[in-house]
Motif scaffolding. Structure first.
Motif, PDB file in Angstrom:
ATOM      1  N   VAL A 262       0.857  -1.189   0.000  1.00 11.74           N
ATOM      2  CA  VAL A 262       0.000   0.000   0.000  1.00 11.74           C
ATOM      3  C   VAL A 262       0.891   1.236   0.000  1.00 11.74           C
ATOM      4  N   ASP A 263       0.460   2.296  -0.681  1.00 14.29           N
ATOM      5  CA  ASP A 263       1.274   3.520  -0.791  1.00 14.29           C
ATOM      6  C   ASP A 263       0.301   4.714  -0.840  1.00 14.29           C
ATOM      7  N   THR A 264       0.604   5.720  -0.025  1.00 15.55           N
ATOM      8  CA  THR A 264      -0.260   6.903   0.126  1.00 15.55           C
ATOM      9  C   THR A 264      -0.767   7.498  -1.192  1.00 15.55           C
ATOM     10  N   CYS A 265       0.133   7.620  -2.183  1.00 16.46           N
ATOM     11  CA  CYS A 265      -0.253   8.356  -3.401  1.00 16.46           C
ATOM     12  C   CYS A 265      -1.405   7.687  -4.145  1.00 16.46           C
ATOM     13  N   TYR A 266      -1.540   6.339  -4.000  1.00 14.51           N
ATOM     14  CA  TYR A 266      -2.594   5.648  -4.754  1.00 14.51           C
ATOM     15  C   TYR A 266      -3.990   5.898  -4.200  1.00 14.51           C
ATOM     16  N   SER A 304       4.221  10.467   4.212  1.00 17.97           N
ATOM     17  CA  SER A 304       5.173   9.618   3.491  1.00 17.97           C
ATOM     18  C   SER A 304       4.390   8.541   2.762  1.00 17.97           C
ATOM     19  N   LYS A 305       5.084   7.766   1.927  1.00 17.52           N
ATOM     20  CA  LYS A 305       4.352   6.744   1.181  1.00 17.52           C
ATOM     21  C   LYS A 305       3.947   5.576   2.070  1.00 17.52           C
ATOM     22  N   TRP A 306       4.822   5.292   3.067  1.00 19.16           N
ATOM     23  CA  TRP A 306       4.564   4.182   3.986  1.00 19.16           C
ATOM     24  C   TRP A 306       4.565   4.690   5.423  1.00 19.16           C
ATOM     25  N   ALA A 313       7.217  15.931  -0.516  1.00 17.26           N
ATOM     26  CA  ALA A 313       6.189  16.886  -0.951  1.00 17.26           C
ATOM     27  C   ALA A 313       5.101  16.208  -1.786  1.00 17.26           C
ATOM     28  N   MET A 314       5.504  15.279  -2.670  1.00 15.30           N
ATOM     29  CA  MET A 314       4.504  14.661  -3.544  1.00 15.30           C
ATOM     30  C   MET A 314       3.504  13.824  -2.741  1.00 15.30           C
ATOM     31  N   HIS A 315       4.026  12.995  -1.810  1.00 15.76           N
ATOM     32  CA  HIS A 315       3.098  12.165  -1.036  1.00 15.76           C
ATOM     33  C   HIS A 315       2.279  13.003  -0.059  1.00 15.76           C
ATOM     34  N   THR A 316       2.843  14.124   0.372  1.00 20.01           N
ATOM     35  CA  THR A 316       2.074  15.022   1.235  1.00 20.01           C
ATOM     36  C   THR A 316       0.869  15.559   0.462  1.00 20.01           C
TER      37      THR A 316
HETATM   38 ZN   LIG Z   1       3.686   6.703  -4.041  1.00 24.90          ZN
END
Ligand SMILES: [Zn+2]
Length: 357
Positions: A262-266, A304-306, A313-316
């Motif tokens: 699992v990853d935040t951005c998805y 963060s992603k995990w 910044a991107m995952h935030t």
């Molecule tokens: Zn990600």
């Protein structure tokens, strides 16, 4: 990092505002490799502040200086009625390129050309800041997009030779939508490329015969949606297959591909795709929210992603957007197709009306 019980978890709004402001002003050393795509980092920070309903932490002078900086990254021919050099038109990601070009401001430097992802994030950031795009030559920008479309319908990122895949199809569609000029895209060729990239499992890859992926599935579905071509080109079987593929990506938050963590951005990439497909209600909101809040740093801010990893910044930004898709209290609503607030989109639609007159 402190790990509160799930019931205590709230969005650490003030900390995220400070985190995004810090990254807007100065990239940390470990993020120095992102300097060439600094405009995208600025987009994550500024659009993130917008989603946090905190754009007012940037005073008018600061907003103006950011707008001027972004226009300073625009590669545009000097004479607007002469189409020479229009194929290079677009935004660059960083003022560092001016040093690479050894200070040459003319078009003779081979590195002086726009990049589709930077043009997308540049235009989006200008709109979020309330700019009306009057300093953009939209016809030249459109020619810059057109020069990057490949024979198979996909797009390269820049003229200097780059990968061509679904990411840049999305950027091209977003740019055409924002400037309301589709002459930079052979729409039918683009549709054919997208349809040819649907995998056997109904997810969509970077291109034909490539593994389906949450990010590229978003790019393809959002591009079709921005073109107004989503329902007309996908069969009911394909739409249902896509919905199923996306729903099955939820574990707690979302994974980008089967058997991946699992990853935040998805939560945004897959969540937004489901929103565009009218099936977002099929996910488990609480589990998604719990995962996202576990990946935020409640002390220094950022997502963060995990869980228990370093924020970026991107995952935030995408973590906040993932929460905003669920209409989380205290957050601006996000438009799934353009990946910006509905507030900023309203400003864009106001400009479209003006341009139509
Ligand atoms: Zn990600």
């Amino acid at each position: 990092m402190l790990c509160p019980s799930k019931a205590d978890m709230k969005i650490a709004k003030n900390q995220h505002v400070k985190y995004l402001l810090r990254h807007l002003n100065l990239l940390p050393a470990r993020a120095s490799s992102y300097d060439s795509t600094r405009l995208a980092v600025a987009f994550f920070c500024i659009s993130g502040l917008d989603i946090l309903k905190s754009l007012d932490v940037l005073d008018e002078e600061k907003k103006k200086s950011i707008i001027d900086w972004i226009y300073g990254l625009l590669v545009e021919p000097k004479i607007s009625d002469n189409e020479q050099g229009w194929e290079r038109c677009g935004f660059q990601g960083s003022s560092t390129f001016n040093f690479v070009c050894d200070g040459r401001q003319d078009d003779t430097c081979p590195y002086k050309s726009g990049h589709l992802a930077m043009t997308y994030t540049g235009l989006a950031t200008l709109l979020i800041l309330g700019d009306d795009l009057t300093r953009v030559n939209r016809k030249a920008l459109s020619a810059g997009v057109k020069a990057l479309q490949q024979e198979n319908g996909s797009f390269c990122a820049s003229l200097e030779g780059s990968e061509n895949d679904m990411r840049f199809v999305y950027c091209a569609a977003s740019i055409c939508y924002m400037i309301q000029d589709w002459s930079g895209m052979d729409v039918q060729k683009t549709i054919n490329y997208i349809l040819g990239s649907i995998s056997y499992d109904y997810g969509i890859g970077q291109g034909p015969d490539l593994e389906a992926h949450g990010g590229t599935t978003f790019c393809a579905v959002a591009a079709l949606s921005l073109m107004g071509q989503l329902e007309a080109n996908l069969s009911e079987k394909q739409i249902n297959g896509l919905r199923r593929w996306c729903v099955l990506r939820q574990i707690s938050g979302f994974q980008g591909r089967p058997n991946k963590p699992v990853d935040t951005c998805y939560s945004f990439w897959v969540g937004a795709t489901l929103k565009l497909l009218g099936a977002f209600h099929l996910i488990d909101y609480q589990q998604n929210k719990d995962y996202l809040l576990l990946t935020q740093d409640p002390i220094t801010g950022g997502f963060s992603k995990w869980v228990d990893s370093s924020p970026d910044a991107m995952h935030t930004y995408l973590g906040l957007c993932g929460l905003a898709l669920m209409n989380e209290e205290g957050l601006e609503k996000v438009h799934a197709g353009l990946n910006m607030s509905k507030r900023a989109l309203k400003h864009l639609h106001g400009l479209h009306k003006k341009w139509d007159q």
